[in-house]
Design a protein around this motif. Structure first.
Motif, short mmCIF file in Angstrom:
data_model
loop_
_atom_site.label_atom_id
_atom_site.label_comp_id
_atom_site.label_asym_id
_atom_site.label_seq_id
_atom_site.Cartn_x
_atom_site.Cartn_y
_atom_site.Cartn_z
N TRP A 400 0.85 -1.21 0.00
CA TRP A 400 0.00 0.00 0.00
C TRP A 400 0.88 1.26 0.00
O TRP A 400 0.61 2.22 -0.70
N GLN A 404 1.31 4.48 -2.79
CA GLN A 404 1.18 5.90 -2.45
C GLN A 404 2.50 6.65 -2.58
O GLN A 404 2.54 7.86 -2.38
N SER A 414 -7.69 7.96 -7.77
CA SER A 414 -8.76 8.14 -6.78
C SER A 414 -9.93 8.89 -7.41
O SER A 414 -9.87 9.26 -8.58
N ASN A 564 -15.15 -2.05 -5.13
CA ASN A 564 -15.15 -1.58 -3.73
C ASN A 564 -15.92 -2.57 -2.88
O ASN A 564 -16.99 -2.31 -2.39
N ASN A 566 -14.63 -5.20 -0.23
CA ASN A 566 -13.40 -5.73 0.33
C ASN A 566 -13.43 -7.20 0.72
O ASN A 566 -12.41 -7.78 1.01
N TYR A 590 -6.64 1.47 -9.18
CA TYR A 590 -7.84 2.13 -8.66
C TYR A 590 -8.46 1.18 -7.65
O TYR A 590 -9.08 0.17 -8.01
N ALA A 591 -8.20 1.45 -6.37
CA ALA A 591 -8.73 0.58 -5.31
C ALA A 591 -8.71 1.35 -4.01
O ALA A 591 -7.87 2.24 -3.82
N ASP A 592 -9.61 0.99 -3.09
CA ASP A 592 -9.50 1.62 -1.77
C ASP A 592 -8.61 0.75 -0.88
O ASP A 592 -8.35 -0.42 -1.20
N GLN A 593 -8.15 1.35 0.21
CA GLN A 593 -7.12 0.68 1.03
C GLN A 593 -7.62 -0.65 1.60
O GLN A 593 -6.90 -1.65 1.56
N THR A 594 -8.87 -0.69 2.07
CA THR A 594 -9.36 -1.93 2.70
C THR A 594 -9.44 -3.05 1.66
O THR A 594 -9.03 -4.18 1.92
N THR A 595 -9.97 -2.72 0.48
CA THR A 595 -10.09 -3.74 -0.56
C THR A 595 -8.71 -4.24 -0.95
O THR A 595 -8.46 -5.45 -1.08
N TRP A 596 -7.78 -3.30 -1.15
CA TRP A 596 -6.42 -3.66 -1.57
C TRP A 596 -5.78 -4.60 -0.54
O TRP A 596 -5.26 -5.66 -0.88
#
Ligand code: ATP
Length: 621
Positions: A400, A404, A414, A564, A566, A590-596
């Motif tokens: 992660w 970033q 995002s 999205n 997770n 393209y992903a949110d942190q929890t899903t990733w």
């Protein structure tokens, strides 16, 4: 049927009560209960258990497992999730007498479900596993004669390396020469093709010295992968032109085939023209992208090989396993690598490619295997390489952070999809549509792709394709026209008669007569094959494709899109790794942190006993 009844008298009742039950699973379970309830005078509770045992075995097969381990079976529950509530219908851990039932029903010659290696198999899958393990072991342990006094200097002349240290590409060539079957495994850009081009040159030269003719075939599981293999082998051959003779170079084919084409498809049949009765006339077979080859196809390929044919398997064992059943590459390229036996070290020492071979680990028995680890494409510090490594080692935090970080070649997208997609359409897909020639359009298509985990949903392939089409050709949507000039499409089914196969990519093109055709690159003839659009097999736009479908392809820039969601079972570190390693220069995620982080922490598990069967087969060394 005896006087026992089924838990569900009809498929639709079963489907309403339980998650993920296919018609095949239900009807096979029904058949098994009907067949054995009477034969073994089963009680009602035993018949019910047998129904669920069969259902579970088929479901595991449908998910790609070769078998269902009994200890996993004992933990299974059956039920349905609705509105976030799970309604339990059957709990395997609560049923008594499972072992007795299994030993009664799954042992006979005619049983549909077979008990072996503490697991349940559909009969056919066990047969494939047993047969393939026998083919593998016969070749893995067979030793071919090698003129080591000629081989050593030849290998040394083809690589620029320091012989005081172990160079694994050099080790791979020397190690493969005397084996009937070997595996060269490595991640993207580790030099697999560079190495095998040199390996084939050495094999061809040694056989020429021995006055043996040599027929080599190169194959890959999909048309796209075969095309890439052809391109890289052709490139590698050019770089060899000053180092080996013309006859040696001519022995190495320029074009690769798909496995299906090599074996000869018979329309409507599972078996091929070439099989155990009608073997291929080959001396050397190279199979690329082996992670994509499933258990039945690999078995059928080996059935068609003459005994003397040397087989070299190439692939990346960290990638997603085959879509269909099995995990063949990971099973034959087990990690951690345990190294070579004393006998094998003695042979490598005779090749004299290294001053001291003792650094090659000598406690193991994986003589058939070489792992290439050093990426020649991504330097150790490059973002893509670091990200791929963090993902495949399940390092949720580092992967992660890498997304970033400041690396030029890795970025995190995002906002809404519509906030970043238009820029990419302008940069890649508009120029593609405006290419002067279809050849230039194919080049443009290699620059970029959007890879999604799913087909459905807002972040799925279908929705993204629609957004791109809306931006490029709104008129085609208004007028409900399926095709427009410059639109790339992917074939979704095999059509032997037309010579088009699932995964083949074409581009819709307006030709001189003003009509739309679909052009496909023909790597065998280096020309474009044209089809009228009305005759195309089922196809869909391919601005975006699923990560599964992208296996065997590479692009300069890849955008990976995750849902999205997770807790999706679909998401795994192998899925992410496969998408990341399709990128040659740039990866955007393209992903949110929890899903990733959920995906990075989730490993693909494929149940199989091929590895155990290989480990227990007697050594002929
Ligand atoms: N020993 C080497 N010396 C110089 N260049 C090398 C060496 N090994 C590989 N390369 C170069 O590194 C690049 C990647 O190598 P190659 O294409 O063989 O890797 P690969 O493992 O087959 O990649 P992929 O997984 O994408 O198929 C190529 O440009 C190749 O020429």
């Amino acid at each position: 049927m005896s006087n026992v009844s089924l838990p569900f008298s009809q498929y639709r009742h079963c489907k309403d009560a339980l998650d993920d039950v296919s018609a095949i699973a239900y009807f096979l379970a029904k058949e098994v209960v009907a067949k054995y309830a009477l034969k073994y005078q089963l009680q009602q509770n035993e018949a019910t258990t047998l129904f669920y045992v069969t259902l579970a075995t088929v479901q595991h097969f449908e998910q790609g497992h070769s078998c269902l381990p009994i200890n996993i079976l004992k933990t299974l529950t059956f039920g349905r999730v609705q509105d976030d509530t799970y309604t339990l219908v059957y709990d395997m851990s609560k049923c008594g007498g499972l072992d007795k039932l299994v030993s009664l029903v799954c042992q006979g010659e005619d049983s549909l479900i077979v008990h072996d290696y503490d697991a349940l198999y559909l009969r056919k899958n066990r047969q494939f596993e047993v047969e393939l393990s026998e083919y593998f072991s016969q070749r893995m342990y067979s030793r071919l004669p090698v003129d080591v006094s000629a081989a050593g200097p030849l290998i040394a002349s083809l690589f620029d390396y320091d012989n005081q240290h172990i160079d694994w590409q050099v080790a791979a060539v020397a190690n493969t020469l005397n084996k009937g079957l070997s595996v060269i495994a490595g991640g993207p850009g580790t030099g697999k093709t560079y190495t095998v081009a040199r390996l084939l040159a050495v094999i061809a030269a040694l056989r020429e010295n021995a006055n043996l003719s040599t027929t080599i075939s190169l194959v890959a599981p999909t048309g796209k992968a075969a095309q890439r293999l052809s391109e890289s082998i052709a490139g590698a051959k050019k770089s060899l032109s000053k180092q080996v003779t013309r006859t040696v170079l001519q022995t190495i084919p320029e074009t690769a085939n798909t496995i299906h084409r090599l074996l000869g498809v018979i329309p409507g049949k599972h078996h091929f023209k070439n099989d155990s009765e009608n073997k291929l006339a080959l001396d050397v077979l190279l199979v690329d992208e082996v992670s994509m080859v499933d258990l039945p196809l690999m078995t059928r390929l080996f059935r068609a090989l003459p005994e003397h044919c040397q087989v070299i398997l190439l692939g990346d064992a960290d990638q997603l396993p085959s879509v269909a059943v099995g995990n063949v590459l990971a099973d034959i390229a087990q990690r951690p690598f345990s190294g070579y036996s004393q006998d094998n070290l003695a042979y490598l020492d005779q090749c004299k490619v290294f001053d001291d071979v003792s650094a090659l680990i000598k406690t193991g028995n994986q003589n058939h295997l070489t792992f290439l680890q050093k990426s020649r494409r991504f330097d150790g510090e490059g973002g893509i390489g670091v990200l791929a490594k963090a993902v495949i080692s399940s390092d949720t935090e580092q992967s992660w952070q890498c997304l970033q970080g400041q690396q030029q070649d890795v970025s995190l997208l995002s906002g809404e999809i519509t906030s970043w997609l238009p820029k990419l359409i302008n940069r890649y897909y508009k120029p593609l549509a405006q290419s002067d020639t279809i050849e230039a359009a194919f080049e443009a298509l290699k620059q970029f792709s959007i890879l999604s985990a799913t087909n459905e949903g807002e972040t799925g392939v279908n929705a993204i394709n629609q957004l791109v089409i809306q931006a490029l050709s709104p008129a085609s949507i208004d007028n409900q026209q399926p095709y427009f000039h410059g639109m790339p499409v992917m074939i979704q089914e095999n059509n032997q008669a037309l010579g088009l196969f699932n995964g083949d990519i074409g581009i819709i093109w307006q030709r001189e007569n003003g009509k739309l055709y679909c052009g496909f690159e023909d790597s065998l003839t280096n020309t474009i094959k044209w089809y009228v659009t009305a005759k195309l097999p089922q196809n869909k736009p391919v601005y975006a494709m699923t990560i599964h479908k992208s296996q065997g392809s590479e692009f300069n820039h890849v955008v990976m899109v995750l849902p999205n969601n997770n807790d999706s079972k679909l998401l795994s570190r192998e899925l992410l790794y496969t998408a990341i390693t399709r990128a040659k220069q740039q990866i955007s995620v393209y992903a949110d942190q929890t899903t990733w982080q959920h995906a990075v922490g989730n490993r693909v598990v494929r149940y199989s006993n091929l590895d155990k069967r290989l480990a227990t087969l007697p050594l002929n060394e």
